[in-house]
Scaffold this motif. Sequence first.
Motif, PDB file in Angstrom:
ATOM      1  N   PHE A   1       0.826  -1.199   0.000  1.00 15.62           N
ATOM      2  CA  PHE A   1       0.000   0.000   0.000  1.00 15.62           C
ATOM      3  C   PHE A   1       0.869   1.262   0.000  1.00 15.62           C
ATOM      4  CE2 PHE A   1      -4.350  -1.354   0.422  1.00 15.62           C
ATOM      5  CZ  PHE A   1      -4.257  -2.636   0.950  1.00 15.62           C
ATOM      6  N   GLU A   2       0.326   2.326  -0.577  1.00 16.72           N
ATOM      7  CA  GLU A   2       0.958   3.629  -0.492  1.00 16.72           C
ATOM      8  C   GLU A   2      -0.111   4.712  -0.505  1.00 16.72           C
ATOM      9  OE1 GLU A   2       3.666   3.504  -3.841  1.00 16.72           O
ATOM     10  OE2 GLU A   2       2.281   4.720  -5.028  1.00 16.72           O
ATOM     11  N   ALA A   3       0.267   5.891  -0.053  1.00 18.20           N
ATOM     12  CA  ALA A   3      -0.668   7.009  -0.020  1.00 18.20           C
ATOM     13  C   ALA A   3       0.091   8.278  -0.355  1.00 18.20           C
ATOM     14  CB  ALA A   3      -1.321   7.125   1.352  1.00 18.20           C
ATOM     15  N   GLU A   4      -0.614   9.205  -0.982  1.00 19.80           N
ATOM     16  CA  GLU A   4       0.008  10.467  -1.361  1.00 19.80           C
ATOM     17  C   GLU A   4      -0.683  11.615  -0.651  1.00 19.80           C
ATOM     18  OE1 GLU A   4       0.198  11.222  -5.535  1.00 19.80           O
ATOM     19  OE2 GLU A   4       1.562  12.929  -5.288  1.00 19.80           O
ATOM     20  N   PHE A   5       0.115  12.426   0.025  1.00 26.09           N
ATOM     21  CA  PHE A   5      -0.396  13.609   0.708  1.00 26.09           C
ATOM     22  C   PHE A   5      -0.460  14.753  -0.298  1.00 26.09           C
ATOM     23  CE2 PHE A   5      -1.284  16.551   3.979  1.00 26.09           C
ATOM     24  CZ  PHE A   5      -0.465  17.660   3.839  1.00 26.09           C
ATOM     25  N   LYS A   6      -1.656  15.280  -0.513  1.00 31.10           N
ATOM     26  CA  LYS A   6      -1.837  16.404  -1.431  1.00 31.10           C
ATOM     27  C   LYS A   6      -2.464  17.562  -0.651  1.00 31.10           C
ATOM     28  CE  LYS A   6      -2.211  13.853  -5.779  1.00 31.10           C
ATOM     29  NZ  LYS A   6      -3.008  13.614  -7.000  1.00 31.10           N
ATOM     30  N   LYS A   7      -1.620  18.501  -0.286  1.00 34.25           N
ATOM     31  CA  LYS A   7      -2.094  19.599   0.557  1.00 34.25           C
ATOM     32  C   LYS A   7      -3.121  20.460  -0.171  1.00 34.25           C
ATOM     33  CE  LYS A   7      -0.410  23.247   3.591  1.00 34.25           C
ATOM     34  NZ  LYS A   7       0.793  23.923   4.142  1.00 34.25           N
ATOM     35  N   SER A   8      -2.896  20.692  -1.450  1.00 37.15           N
ATOM     36  CA  SER A   8      -3.804  21.558  -2.211  1.00 37.15           C
ATOM     37  C   SER A   8      -5.202  20.962  -2.313  1.00 37.15           C
ATOM     38  CB  SER A   8      -3.240  21.807  -3.614  1.00 37.15           C
ATOM     39  OG  SER A   8      -3.112  20.578  -4.313  1.00 37.15           O
ATOM     40  N   GLU A   9      -5.276  19.641  -2.267  1.00 35.04           N
ATOM     41  CA  GLU A   9      -6.566  18.969  -2.354  1.00 35.04           C
ATOM     42  C   GLU A   9      -7.040  18.458  -0.989  1.00 35.04           C
ATOM     43  OE1 GLU A   9      -5.414  17.203  -6.793  1.00 35.04           O
ATOM     44  OE2 GLU A   9      -6.257  15.857  -5.275  1.00 35.04           O
ATOM     45  N   THR A  10      -6.264  18.691   0.023  1.00 36.39           N
ATOM     46  CA  THR A  10      -6.501  18.149   1.379  1.00 36.39           C
ATOM     47  C   THR A  10      -6.921  16.685   1.313  1.00 36.39           C
ATOM     48  OG1 THR A  10      -8.796  18.967   1.443  1.00 36.39           O
ATOM     49  CG2 THR A  10      -7.080  20.392   2.363  1.00 36.39           C
ATOM     50  N   SER A  11      -6.123  15.914   0.574  1.00 36.64           N
ATOM     51  CA  SER A  11      -6.445  14.504   0.407  1.00 36.64           C
ATOM     52  C   SER A  11      -5.272  13.623   0.823  1.00 36.64           C
ATOM     53  CB  SER A  11      -6.825  14.204  -1.043  1.00 36.64           C
ATOM     54  OG  SER A  11      -5.690  14.321  -1.883  1.00 36.64           O
ATOM     55  N   PHE A  12      -5.602  12.407   1.142  1.00 36.45           N
ATOM     56  CA  PHE A  12      -4.585  11.401   1.515  1.00 36.45           C
ATOM     57  C   PHE A  12      -5.146  10.052   1.111  1.00 36.45           C
ATOM     58  CE2 PHE A  12      -0.741  10.185   3.405  1.00 36.45           C
ATOM     59  CZ  PHE A  12      -0.909   9.223   4.381  1.00 36.45           C
ATOM     60  N   HIS A  13      -5.267   9.841  -0.177  1.00 33.88           N
ATOM     61  CA  HIS A  13      -5.875   8.616  -0.696  1.00 33.88           C
ATOM     62  C   HIS A  13      -4.913   7.435  -0.600  1.00 33.88           C
ATOM     63  CE1 HIS A  13      -8.881  11.346  -1.877  1.00 33.88           C
ATOM     64  NE2 HIS A  13      -8.512  11.568  -3.132  1.00 33.88           N
ATOM     65  N   LEU A  14      -5.467   6.278  -0.327  1.00 33.79           N
ATOM     66  CA  LEU A  14      -4.698   5.035  -0.185  1.00 33.79           C
ATOM     67  C   LEU A  14      -4.844   4.221  -1.464  1.00 33.79           C
ATOM     68  CD1 LEU A  14      -3.125   3.179   1.877  1.00 33.79           C
ATOM     69  CD2 LEU A  14      -5.339   2.079   2.302  1.00 33.79           C
ATOM     70  N   THR A  15      -3.715   3.727  -1.973  1.00 33.02           N
ATOM     71  CA  THR A  15      -3.755   2.947  -3.205  1.00 33.02           C
ATOM     72  C   THR A  15      -2.914   1.683  -3.084  1.00 33.02           C
ATOM     73  OG1 THR A  15      -1.874   4.147  -4.144  1.00 33.02           O
ATOM     74  CG2 THR A  15      -4.071   5.001  -4.645  1.00 33.02           C
ATOM     75  N   LYS A  16      -3.245   0.745  -3.959  1.00 34.16           N
ATOM     76  CA  LYS A  16      -2.444  -0.471  -4.102  1.00 34.16           C
ATOM     77  C   LYS A  16      -2.614  -0.930  -5.540  1.00 34.16           C
ATOM     78  CE  LYS A  16      -1.555  -5.074  -2.230  1.00 34.16           C
ATOM     79  NZ  LYS A  16      -1.816  -6.066  -1.155  1.00 34.16           N
ATOM     80  N   PRO A  17      -1.535  -1.260  -6.222  1.00 35.61           N
ATOM     81  CA  PRO A  17      -1.636  -1.581  -7.652  1.00 35.61           C
ATOM     82  C   PRO A  17      -2.464  -2.832  -7.942  1.00 35.61           C
ATOM     83  CG  PRO A  17       0.639  -1.159  -7.034  1.00 35.61           C
ATOM     84  CD  PRO A  17      -0.141  -1.258  -5.763  1.00 35.61           C
ATOM     85  N   SER A  18      -2.382  -3.816  -7.043  1.00 39.87           N
ATOM     86  CA  SER A  18      -3.013  -5.097  -7.322  1.00 39.87           C
ATOM     87  C   SER A  18      -3.584  -5.686  -6.031  1.00 39.87           C
ATOM     88  CB  SER A  18      -1.980  -6.055  -7.936  1.00 39.87           C
ATOM     89  OG  SER A  18      -2.539  -7.330  -8.145  1.00 39.87           O
ATOM     90  N   ALA A  19      -4.890  -5.814  -5.972  1.00 36.75           N
ATOM     91  CA  ALA A  19      -5.536  -6.288  -4.747  1.00 36.75           C
ATOM     92  C   ALA A  19      -5.341  -7.788  -4.565  1.00 36.75           C
ATOM     93  CB  ALA A  19      -7.025  -5.969  -4.786  1.00 36.75           C
ATOM     94  N   HIS A  20      -5.222  -8.163  -3.304  1.00 35.69           N
ATOM     95  CA  HIS A  20      -5.125  -9.574  -2.924  1.00 35.69           C
ATOM     96  C   HIS A  20      -6.296  -9.901  -2.021  1.00 35.69           C
ATOM     97  CE1 HIS A  20      -3.409 -13.209  -1.018  1.00 35.69           C
ATOM     98  NE2 HIS A  20      -2.713 -13.294  -2.136  1.00 35.69           N
ATOM     99  N   MET A  21      -6.692 -11.165  -2.030  1.00 43.52           N
ATOM    100  CA  MET A  21      -7.836 -11.574  -1.205  1.00 43.52           C
ATOM    101  C   MET A  21      -7.628 -11.189   0.257  1.00 43.52           C
ATOM    102  SD  MET A  21     -10.057 -12.867  -3.218  1.00 43.52           S
ATOM    103  CE  MET A  21     -11.175 -13.724  -2.122  1.00 43.52           C
ATOM    104  N   SER A  22      -6.390 -11.258   0.716  1.00 44.48           N
ATOM    105  CA  SER A  22      -6.103 -10.963   2.123  1.00 44.48           C
ATOM    106  C   SER A  22      -6.226  -9.481   2.463  1.00 44.48           C
ATOM    107  CB  SER A  22      -4.697 -11.446   2.492  1.00 44.48           C
ATOM    108  OG  SER A  22      -3.737 -10.779   1.695  1.00 44.48           O
ATOM    109  N   ASP A  23      -6.431  -8.636   1.432  1.00 46.01           N
ATOM    110  CA  ASP A  23      -6.610  -7.202   1.691  1.00 46.01           C
ATOM    111  C   ASP A  23      -8.031  -6.869   2.144  1.00 46.01           C
ATOM    112  OD1 ASP A  23      -4.575  -6.448  -1.203  1.00 46.01           O
ATOM    113  OD2 ASP A  23      -3.984  -6.583   0.917  1.00 46.01           O
ATOM    114  N   ALA A  24      -8.938  -7.827   2.041  1.00 43.08           N
ATOM    115  CA  ALA A  24     -10.319  -7.581   2.461  1.00 43.08           C
ATOM    116  C   ALA A  24     -10.354  -7.266   3.950  1.00 43.08           C
ATOM    117  CB  ALA A  24     -11.186  -8.792   2.153  1.00 43.08           C
ATOM    118  N   ALA A  25     -10.826  -6.069   4.274  1.00 45.37           N
ATOM    119  CA  ALA A  25     -10.814  -5.591   5.660  1.00 45.37           C
ATOM    120  C   ALA A  25     -11.477  -4.221   5.681  1.00 45.37           C
ATOM    121  CB  ALA A  25      -9.375  -5.480   6.175  1.00 45.37           C
ATOM    122  N   GLU A  26     -11.466  -3.592   6.859  1.00 43.36           N
ATOM    123  CA  GLU A  26     -11.946  -2.214   6.969  1.00 43.36           C
ATOM    124  C   GLU A  26     -10.739  -1.299   7.151  1.00 43.36           C
ATOM    125  OE1 GLU A  26     -15.031  -1.583   9.865  1.00 43.36           O
ATOM    126  OE2 GLU A  26     -15.621   0.325   8.936  1.00 43.36           O
TER     127      GLU A  26
END
Lengths: 118, 114
Positions: A63-88
């Motif tokens: 996983f990785e996330a990018e801090f964008k101050k101008s957009e006040t965002s911090f979205h979480l991304t992952k290139p390829s999901a795995h079954m074990s990523d299922a969670a909250e």
Amino acid sequence: AQSVTQLDSHVSVSEGTPVLLRCNYSSSYSPSLFWYVQHPNKGLQLLLKYTSAATLVKGINGFEAEFKKSETSFHLTKPSAHMSDAAEYFCVVSDLDAGGTSYGKLTFGQGTILTVHP
Amino acid sequence: ETGVTQTPRHLVMGMTNKKSLKCEQHLGHNAMYWYKQSAKKPLELMFVYSLEERVENNSVPSRFSPECPNSSHLFLHLHTLQPEDSALYLCASSLARGGLDTQYFGPGTRLTVL
């Protein structure tokens, strides 16, 4: 005052496809931002955190996330999901007070439930 | 994940009972926290202890009484709870009280109040 908004309460992806979990925040000063994951019947585990260093933060499990101050965002991304990523997943902000000291108060978003289909 | 343990994992109690939740951290941390996680609500910070001193109490009803006898142990004493207090109670610890320090969470105690 600080607040966090997770824009999606549920996200569903297929295994092997990209994951995007969206988070917007508001803070008065210089925030620290975190993503935590909670698997069923487990406590929260830190995925990654931003503390005013590099704006692109790499975490565990790809996983990785990018801090964008101008957009006040911090979205979480992952290139390829795995079954074990299922969670909250929880986006969390911790703000500094006017004196430049944080009191350990984390403000949590309402969570995004990620479902991964085979 | 075993750095912070909580017991019991599940607890069912009546409104007139008295019970206690226990948290223990094996990480050498100096700050400990109690959170409440209710369905469809964000995590709510209840109490913060730093070096065994309570430094934050977020308007929690007096039927919840925390205790921190040393830096490794944290208790939450429960008395005359209400059904709306049913939730997952999470304990966390961090090296120091401060937003930059990662908080490590226990697995939680699932509390049901009948």
